[in-house]
Scaffold this motif. Structure first.
Motif, PDB file in Angstrom:
ATOM      1  N   VAL A 200       0.863  -1.182   0.000  1.00  0.00           N
ATOM      2  CA  VAL A 200       0.000   0.000   0.000  1.00  0.00           C
ATOM      3  C   VAL A 200       0.901   1.234   0.000  1.00  0.00           C
ATOM      4  CG1 VAL A 200      -1.839   1.264   1.175  1.00  0.00           C
ATOM      5  CG2 VAL A 200      -1.768  -1.241   1.313  1.00  0.00           C
ATOM      6  N   ALA A 201       0.794   2.046  -1.022  1.00  0.00           N
ATOM      7  CA  ALA A 201       1.583   3.276  -1.117  1.00  0.00           C
ATOM      8  C   ALA A 201       0.723   4.456  -0.671  1.00  0.00           C
ATOM      9  CB  ALA A 201       2.075   3.492  -2.541  1.00  0.00           C
ATOM     10  N   GLU A 202       1.134   5.124   0.387  1.00  0.00           N
ATOM     11  CA  GLU A 202       0.409   6.276   0.918  1.00  0.00           C
ATOM     12  C   GLU A 202       1.325   7.492   0.891  1.00  0.00           C
ATOM     13  OE1 GLU A 202      -1.618   9.170   2.249  1.00  0.00           O
ATOM     14  OE2 GLU A 202      -2.667   7.259   1.943  1.00  0.00           O
ATOM     15  N   ALA A 203       0.911   8.514   0.146  1.00  0.00           N
ATOM     16  CA  ALA A 203       1.765   9.682  -0.064  1.00  0.00           C
ATOM     17  C   ALA A 203       1.991  10.498   1.204  1.00  0.00           C
ATOM     18  CB  ALA A 203       1.169  10.572  -1.153  1.00  0.00           C
ATOM     19  N   SER A 204       1.039  10.484   2.114  1.00  0.00           N
ATOM     20  CA  SER A 204       1.166  11.270   3.344  1.00  0.00           C
ATOM     21  C   SER A 204       1.826  10.427   4.440  1.00  0.00           C
ATOM     22  CB  SER A 204      -0.208  11.753   3.808  1.00  0.00           C
ATOM     23  OG  SER A 204      -0.939  10.679   4.392  1.00  0.00           O
ATOM     24  N   GLY A 205       1.912  11.014   5.620  1.00  0.00           N
ATOM     25  CA  GLY A 205       2.540  10.314   6.738  1.00  0.00           C
ATOM     26  C   GLY A 205       1.578   9.610   7.653  1.00  0.00           C
ATOM     27  N   SER A 206       0.330   9.457   7.233  1.00  0.00           N
ATOM     28  CA  SER A 206      -0.645   8.800   8.109  1.00  0.00           C
ATOM     29  C   SER A 206      -1.699   8.068   7.288  1.00  0.00           C
ATOM     30  CB  SER A 206      -1.328   9.823   9.025  1.00  0.00           C
ATOM     31  OG  SER A 206      -2.002  10.814   8.254  1.00  0.00           O
ATOM     32  N   ILE A 207      -2.318   7.070   7.903  1.00  0.00           N
ATOM     33  CA  ILE A 207      -3.421   6.368   7.269  1.00  0.00           C
ATOM     34  C   ILE A 207      -4.705   7.161   7.492  1.00  0.00           C
ATOM     35  CG2 ILE A 207      -2.316   4.122   7.597  1.00  0.00           C
ATOM     36  CD1 ILE A 207      -4.225   3.650   9.961  1.00  0.00           C
ATOM     37  N   GLY A 208      -5.753   6.789   6.771  1.00  0.00           N
ATOM     38  CA  GLY A 208      -7.049   7.419   7.019  1.00  0.00           C
ATOM     39  C   GLY A 208      -7.590   8.239   5.871  1.00  0.00           C
ATOM     40  N   GLY A 209      -6.753   8.524   4.853  1.00  0.00           N
ATOM     41  CA  GLY A 209      -7.260   9.253   3.708  1.00  0.00           C
ATOM     42  C   GLY A 209      -7.797  10.617   4.080  1.00  0.00           C
ATOM     43  N   ILE A 210      -9.001  10.928   3.612  1.00  0.00           N
ATOM     44  CA  ILE A 210      -9.600  12.241   3.833  1.00  0.00           C
ATOM     45  C   ILE A 210      -9.773  12.541   5.320  1.00  0.00           C
ATOM     46  CG2 ILE A 210     -11.995  11.425   3.702  1.00  0.00           C
ATOM     47  CD1 ILE A 210     -10.640  14.721   2.214  1.00  0.00           C
ATOM     48  N   TRP A 211      -9.926  11.489   6.135  1.00  0.00           N
ATOM     49  CA  TRP A 211     -10.100  11.700   7.571  1.00  0.00           C
ATOM     50  C   TRP A 211      -8.821  12.196   8.232  1.00  0.00           C
ATOM     51  CZ3 TRP A 211     -14.715  12.268   9.395  1.00  0.00           C
ATOM     52  CH2 TRP A 211     -15.787  11.655   8.743  1.00  0.00           C
ATOM     53  N   SER A 212      -7.686  11.915   7.652  1.00  0.00           N
ATOM     54  CA  SER A 212      -6.426  12.384   8.234  1.00  0.00           C
ATOM     55  C   SER A 212      -6.235  13.880   8.036  1.00  0.00           C
ATOM     56  CB  SER A 212      -5.240  11.618   7.633  1.00  0.00           C
ATOM     57  OG  SER A 212      -5.092  11.921   6.253  1.00  0.00           O
ATOM     58  N   THR A 213      -7.034  14.478   7.137  1.00  0.00           N
ATOM     59  CA  THR A 213      -6.939  15.920   6.889  1.00  0.00           C
ATOM     60  C   THR A 213      -8.261  16.631   7.200  1.00  0.00           C
ATOM     61  OG1 THR A 213      -7.545  15.623   4.550  1.00  0.00           O
ATOM     62  CG2 THR A 213      -5.193  15.589   5.094  1.00  0.00           C
ATOM     63  N   ALA A 214      -9.114  16.001   7.995  1.00  0.00           N
ATOM     64  CA  ALA A 214     -10.438  16.570   8.276  1.00  0.00           C
ATOM     65  C   ALA A 214     -10.321  17.809   9.159  1.00  0.00           C
ATOM     66  CB  ALA A 214     -11.310  15.527   8.953  1.00  0.00           C
ATOM     67  N   TYR A 215     -11.151  18.794   8.880  1.00  0.00           N
ATOM     68  CA  TYR A 215     -11.168  20.005   9.687  1.00  0.00           C
ATOM     69  C   TYR A 215     -11.812  19.724  11.043  1.00  0.00           C
ATOM     70  CZ  TYR A 215     -15.738  19.950   7.359  1.00  0.00           C
ATOM     71  OH  TYR A 215     -16.956  19.566   6.856  1.00  0.00           O
ATOM     72  N   PRO A 216     -11.496  20.497  12.072  1.00  0.00           N
ATOM     73  CA  PRO A 216     -12.009  20.245  13.418  1.00  0.00           C
ATOM     74  C   PRO A 216     -13.537  20.251  13.462  1.00  0.00           C
ATOM     75  CG  PRO A 216     -10.228  21.843  13.495  1.00  0.00           C
ATOM     76  CD  PRO A 216     -10.549  21.634  12.044  1.00  0.00           C
ATOM     77  N   GLY A 217     -14.083  19.328  14.213  1.00  0.00           N
ATOM     78  CA  GLY A 217     -15.522  19.290  14.453  1.00  0.00           C
ATOM     79  C   GLY A 217     -16.334  18.521  13.438  1.00  0.00           C
ATOM     80  N   VAL A 218     -15.706  18.012  12.379  1.00  0.00           N
ATOM     81  CA  VAL A 218     -16.473  17.303  11.356  1.00  0.00           C
ATOM     82  C   VAL A 218     -16.966  15.965  11.914  1.00  0.00           C
ATOM     83  CG1 VAL A 218     -14.434  16.185  10.325  1.00  0.00           C
ATOM     84  CG2 VAL A 218     -16.496  16.528   8.962  1.00  0.00           C
ATOM     85  N   VAL A 219     -18.193  15.618  11.556  1.00  0.00           N
ATOM     86  CA  VAL A 219     -18.786  14.346  11.980  1.00  0.00           C
ATOM     87  C   VAL A 219     -19.341  13.630  10.754  1.00  0.00           C
ATOM     88  CG1 VAL A 219     -19.370  15.215  14.280  1.00  0.00           C
ATOM     89  CG2 VAL A 219     -21.067  15.365  12.435  1.00  0.00           C
ATOM     90  N   LEU A 220     -19.627  12.352  10.939  1.00  0.00           N
ATOM     91  CA  LEU A 220     -20.217  11.564   9.862  1.00  0.00           C
ATOM     92  C   LEU A 220     -21.606  12.053   9.501  1.00  0.00           C
ATOM     93  CD1 LEU A 220     -19.290   7.926  10.975  1.00  0.00           C
ATOM     94  CD2 LEU A 220     -18.451   9.089   8.926  1.00  0.00           C
TER      95      LEU A 220
END
Length: 526
Positions: A43-63
C-alpha cells in the motif's frame, strides 16, 4: 521486447504482487481482502498517516451516516464510535482495523506513486505495471525506485484528490486570507476558533464542508458570516420526528422508490413502469416534509428550483443541526443563487450585482477535482470527465488492463459499496465470475452515463452510485451468483421478508460474502 498492442481488462489473474494506491478506507480494506486471497500487498500512501480524507479533516467534522452504516462488513464501527461518529472516532476505528488485520507492515507511508507504465511481453503471463515510487519521509533523503506489480488497485478516492478552487478575476488582489476547506485540516479546534473569531467570513459553496464551516464560524464568534451559493440544492434534515433521516433511506422498501439505471426486483420494475406515479408522489411528500422541517418556502433563496430526486447524488449533504436556525436569524447571510464575479482587495463582487465589503476570510468549500496523474495520459483521457469517472460496475474500465478502482463507487453507504466492489474484483481475478466482452462493458458504461446525465443534477461527482446503493449492490451480487436478499436469506419465512423490505440495511448484512461467492462458484463448476 514489450508488446505495444492494445490491452483490455480480461478477468482472471493469478495472485501475485498488487500495488494499492492510498491508505484510506478503500485502501486498507482492499489490502485486507487481497492479502487474504494470497496476494503480496504493498500500500503506497503519499502522506505520513493512514485514514485518507479523515487524516486531513477540519475540526468538528462528523459523519453523515450512523456508525451502523459507516462500517466494514465484519468489523463493526459501533464499538469505536458514537451513533454519529466524530473524525477522531473514525480515525481510531481505521487504526483498529489496520491493527486487527495486521496490515501495518504492508503500508508504506510517505510513498508517492509518480507514474505507472503497463508492460506486456506478449506471452500472456508477463504482464503488469511498472510503478515509479518516490519515498520522501521528513528528515530523510528522497528515494525513487521502480517496482513491477501484477495488479493495481487505485484507492485514492473521489474526496482525496486535489482541491478544486475556481478561477476568479482579481483573486490575487484579495487582502484577506483565502483557504480551501482541506487546508483547515491542519488546524486544531482552538486554532480554527482563533482564525474565525471576530472576522468577517465568506464561505463559497453549499456541500457538507461549506455548511459545516459556515455554522462553525457563527458558533465561534465570527463578526459576520456570508455564504455564497450558486445553485441551492436539497439538504436532508439530520432527523425527522427524532429519527435520523437515513432511517428513511436505508431499507429496501424506500430504496425501491429511487430511480436507477437498473431495476433489480419485480417490485422496482412495477413501481417505475410508465410515469412512476407512486415514487413521484412519495418524493413530492418528502419535499414537503423537508421544506417544512427546515422552514423554507418556495420564495426562499435556498428553496431548490428542481426536484429532490435530482439531488439524490453522491455529494448530497445533511444540514448541520443549527444551520437553518442560523440562516433564519440572519447569523448566516445567504447570497443565492449567485457566485463570485470578481475580487477587488477586500471586496467580493457577486454575479448578481451586489458585493460583500471588508472581507477578512474567504473559505472555498468547492470540493475536489479528481487527480490520477500517475496514470498514462491516454488512460486519464479515457477516465476523467467533467462529472466524474464512469466505470463498469463502478470498479473497472474494459480498456485498462489489470487495474481496478476502490471507493469510486461512492454511495450513501460508502464502505459497504466499496467492500462489495472489492469482493467483485477479487472474484473475477480468481475466476469465480466471468466478465462480458469489452464492447459489452463499454456499452454498459455508456448506458449508465447517459441515464445519469439525464436524471441527476450536474455536479463533479455525478458518476457515483449515490442513493442507488441497493440496486448497485443487487447488480454486483447477481454478477457473483449470490442472493441479493441478504436479510430474507438468513431468516426464513414471512418474518424474513418483512425484515428484508422494512429493516435498515447495514454493513453486517454483507458479512461472509467472500465465502458465499466461492461456494456459488464451486457449485456452478460441479
Amino acid at each position: 521486447m514489450p508488446n505495444p498492442a492494445i490491452h483490455h481488462f480480461s478477468g482472471s489473474v493469478n495472485a501475485g504482487k498488487v500495488l494499492i494506491i492510498g491508505a484510506g478506507n478503500s485502501g486498507i480494506c482492499s489490502a485486507r481482502h487481497f492479502s487474504e486471497d494470497g496476494w503480496d500487498v504493498i500500500v503506497a500512501e503519499a502522506s505520513g498517516s493512514i485514514g485518507g480524507i479523515w487524516s486531513t479533516a477540519y475540526p468538528g467534522v462528523v459523519l453523515q451516516n450512523t456508525s451502523d452504516e459507516y462500517s466494514f462488513q465484519d468489523f463493526l464501527a459501533s464499538k469505536y464510535m458514537d451513533h454519529i461518529g466524530t473524525s477522531e472516532q473514525v480515525k481510531t476505528y481505521i487504526k483498529a482495523y489496520v491493527e486487527h488485520f495486521k496490515l501495518e507492515s504492508k503500508i508504506r507511508l510517505w510513498t508517492r506513486v509518480e507514474s505507472l507504465e503497463y508492460i506486456s511481453f506478449g506471452d500472456g503471463a508477463s504482464e503488469g505495471w511498472c510503478a515509479t515510487l518516490t519515498t520522501s519521509e521528513p528528515g530523510s533523503e528522497k528515494k525513487s525506485t521502480e517496482e513491477f506489480f501484477d495488479f493495481v488497485m487505485v484507492a485514492v478516492g473521489t474526496f482525496g484528490s486535489q482541491p478544486q478552487i475556481p478561477t476568479i478575476t482579481g483573486a490575487e488582489t484579495f487582502s484577506g486570507k483565502a483557504v480551501h476547506t482541506r487546508e483547515l485540516g491542519s488546524f486544531s479546534a482552538d486554532e480554527l476558533d482563533v482564525f474565525v473569531r471576530g472576522k468577517r467570513v465568506v464561505v463559497l459553496g453549499y456541500a457538507k464542508s461549506a455548511l459545516d464551516l459556515a455554522e462553525f464560524s457563527v458558533a465561534h464568534g465570527a463578526a459576520s458570516v456570508h455564504q455564497i451559493v450558486r445553485t441551492p440544492r436539497w439538504l436532508m434534515p439530520e432527523s425527522i420526528a427524532g429519527v435520523h433521516s437515513n432511517a428513511f433511506m436505508m431499507n429496501r422498501i424506500n430504496s425501491c422508490m429511487i430511480p436507477a439505471p437498473n431495476c433489480s426486483t419485480s417490485l422496482e420494475k412495477f413501481l417505475h413502469k410508465g410515469s412512476a406515479k407512486i415514487p413521484r408522489i412519495m418524493w413530492s411528500i418528502n419535499e414537503f416534509i423537508i421544506a417544512s422541517t427546515q422552514k423554507i418556502k418556495k420564495d426562499h433563496p435556498l428553496y431548490p428550483k428542481h426536484r429532490l430526486i435530482n439531488d439524490l447524488r453522491s455529494s448530497v449533504a445533511i444540514a448541520p443541526p443549527k444551520y437553518f436556525s442560523n440562516v433564519h436569524s440572519g447569523k448566516i447571510n445567504i447570497n443565492a443563487p449567485t457566485s463570485i464575479a470578481s475580487i477587488n482587495g477586500s471586496t467580493i463582487v457577486l454575479e448578481n450585482g451586489t458585493s460583500i465589503p471588508e472581507v477578512d476570510i474567504l473559505i472555498y468549500g468547492t470540493g475536489y477535482r479528481i487527480d490520477l496523474g500517475f496514470l498514462p495520459a491516454k488512460y486519464r483521457e479515457t477516465l476523467i470527465e467533467a462529472d466524474g469517472v464512469y466505470l463498469y460496475r463502478g470498479v473497472i474500465h474494459p480498456d485498462i488492463p489489470r487495474l481496478a478502482f476502490a471507493g469510486f463507487n461512492a454511495s450513501y453507504v460508502l464502505l459497504s459499496s466499496m467492500e462489495v466492489g472489492v469482493h467483485w474484483v477479487l472474484a473475477h481475478l480468481r475466476g469465480d465470475a466471468q466478465l462480458p466482452d469489452a464492447e459489452t462493458m463499454r456499452d454498459e458504461i455508456s448506458r449508465v452515463r447517459e441515464w445519469t446525465r439525464t436524471h441527476l443534477s450536474p455536479n463533479p461527482l455525478r458518476s457515483g452510485i449515490a442513493a442507488r446503493f441497493q440496486q448497485y449492490h443487487d447488480q454486483l451480487l447477481t454478477d457473483l451468483g449470490v442472493s441479493i436478499y441478504r436479510k430474507a436469506a438468513r431468516r426464513p419465512g414471512i418474518g424474513g421478508w418483512f425484515s428484508e423490505y422494512f429493516d435498515l440495511y447495514g454493513a453486517n448484512d454483507y458479512d461472509g460474502l467472500a465465502s458465499e461467492i466461492k461456494k456459488a462458484s464451486s457449485t456452478k463448476a460441479v
